[in-house]
Design an enzyme around this catalytic site. Sequence first.
Site, PDB file in Angstrom:
ATOM      1  N   ASN A  10      -0.851 -37.261 -10.970  1.00 45.59           N
ATOM      2  CA  ASN A  10      -0.843 -37.744 -11.717  1.00 45.59           C
ATOM      3  C   ASN A  10      -1.379 -38.992 -10.523  1.00 45.59           C
ATOM      4  O   ASN A  10      -0.896 -39.249  -9.417  1.00 45.59           O
ATOM      5  CB  ASN A  10       1.128 -38.075 -11.533  1.00 45.59           C
ATOM      6  N   LYS A  12      -2.014 -41.855 -10.860  1.00 45.28           N
ATOM      7  CA  LYS A  12      -1.344 -43.176 -10.989  1.00 45.28           C
ATOM      8  C   LYS A  12      -2.887 -43.902 -10.903  1.00 45.28           C
ATOM      9  O   LYS A  12      -4.249 -43.829 -11.320  1.00 45.28           O
ATOM     10  CB  LYS A  12      -0.471 -44.023  -9.545  1.00 45.28           C
ATOM     11  N   HIS A  93       6.759 -42.395 -18.150  1.00 43.88           N
ATOM     12  CA  HIS A  93       6.718 -42.276 -16.612  1.00 43.88           C
ATOM     13  C   HIS A  93       7.364 -42.725 -16.643  1.00 43.88           C
ATOM     14  O   HIS A  93       7.906 -44.092 -16.890  1.00 43.88           O
ATOM     15  CB  HIS A  93       5.417 -42.257 -16.232  1.00 43.88           C
ATOM     16  N   GLU A  95       7.742 -45.037 -14.294  1.00 46.73           N
ATOM     17  CA  GLU A  95       6.629 -46.611 -13.731  1.00 46.73           C
ATOM     18  C   GLU A  95       6.279 -47.371 -14.843  1.00 46.73           C
ATOM     19  O   GLU A  95       6.516 -48.126 -15.047  1.00 46.73           O
ATOM     20  CB  GLU A  95       5.718 -46.084 -13.083  1.00 46.73           C
ATOM     21  N   GLU A 163      11.640 -35.901 -12.772  1.00 45.87           N
ATOM     22  CA  GLU A 163      11.889 -37.447 -11.913  1.00 45.87           C
ATOM     23  C   GLU A 163      12.655 -37.965 -11.726  1.00 45.87           C
ATOM     24  O   GLU A 163      12.807 -38.888 -12.433  1.00 45.87           O
ATOM     25  CB  GLU A 163      10.681 -37.642 -12.137  1.00 45.87           C
ATOM     26  N   GLY A 169       7.963 -42.077  -4.206  1.00 46.63           N
ATOM     27  CA  GLY A 169       6.844 -42.401  -3.366  1.00 46.63           C
ATOM     28  C   GLY A 169       8.102 -42.927  -2.307  1.00 46.63           C
ATOM     29  O   GLY A 169       7.266 -43.934  -1.825  1.00 46.63           O
ATOM     30  N   SER A 209       8.227 -36.368  -4.845  1.00 47.31           N
ATOM     31  CA  SER A 209       7.548 -36.686  -3.377  1.00 47.31           C
ATOM     32  C   SER A 209       7.317 -35.064  -3.079  1.00 47.31           C
ATOM     33  O   SER A 209       8.475 -34.369  -2.292  1.00 47.31           O
ATOM     34  CB  SER A 209       8.728 -37.591  -1.775  1.00 47.31           C
TER      35      SER A 209
END
Length: 246
Positions: A10, A12, A93, A95, A163, A169, A209
């Site tokens: 991904n 992003k 996702h 985010e 996730e 991150g 990660s």
Amino acid sequence: MGRRFCVGGNWKMNGDKATITEICKNLSSGLDPNTEVVVGCPAPYLQFARSLLPASVGVAGQNCYKVAKGAFTGEISPAMLKDVGADWVIIGHSERRTIFAEKDDLIAEKVTHALAEGLKVIACIGETLEEREAGQTEAVVFRQTKALAGAIKDWTNVVIAYEPVWAIGTGKTATPEQAQEVHQALRKWISENVSGAVAEAVRIQYGGSVTAGNCRELASKPDIDGFLVGGASLKPEFKDIVNARQ
């Protein structure tokens, strides 16, 4: 088991033509043929990336909307993604859930529409640090998976990506044992609430990660069927992650 290992990258909101050219060059050889590889590319570069990648590497939109067309400024439909060469889309996702406040029901509607339009879907679930520390991990991921299960009639073209939000991150990673524990619980939930056959067949990726350093141990766990990789997918080490089972 028979589940084909599946690794998604991904990107992003990262990349330009020069860096995407380099990434695609790196992915044009040396990938484990037993692993399915998909890259989630920023929308403006989908067609460009598709033109550079080998046919064996799938291309995914990073998001889509729940209808085919209309007055939805800034949104992208599954039909548009397909029209520029994407065959996958990432939906839900963390985010999108946290920054853009997408709820379970909207994510389910997007999944329904994307599958109906012929895209394959990486459907993301996962808990926040607060939820994990409160002992709510299973309650959260089961709730999110229940919304997905209500939207999916045929699981053939669905990959679930677990996730943990606290590991994206941040440099923190769930230990292989923590990740396996959640994956195993998810598969049990699917067996009990969808079907044993779906539970046995559906691939559950781990995301959070993942690096060249930890991918092999994660990949050795029986219920981890691949990865959804963020930052590391922009680096040469992504190839090592793809090849984690070699």
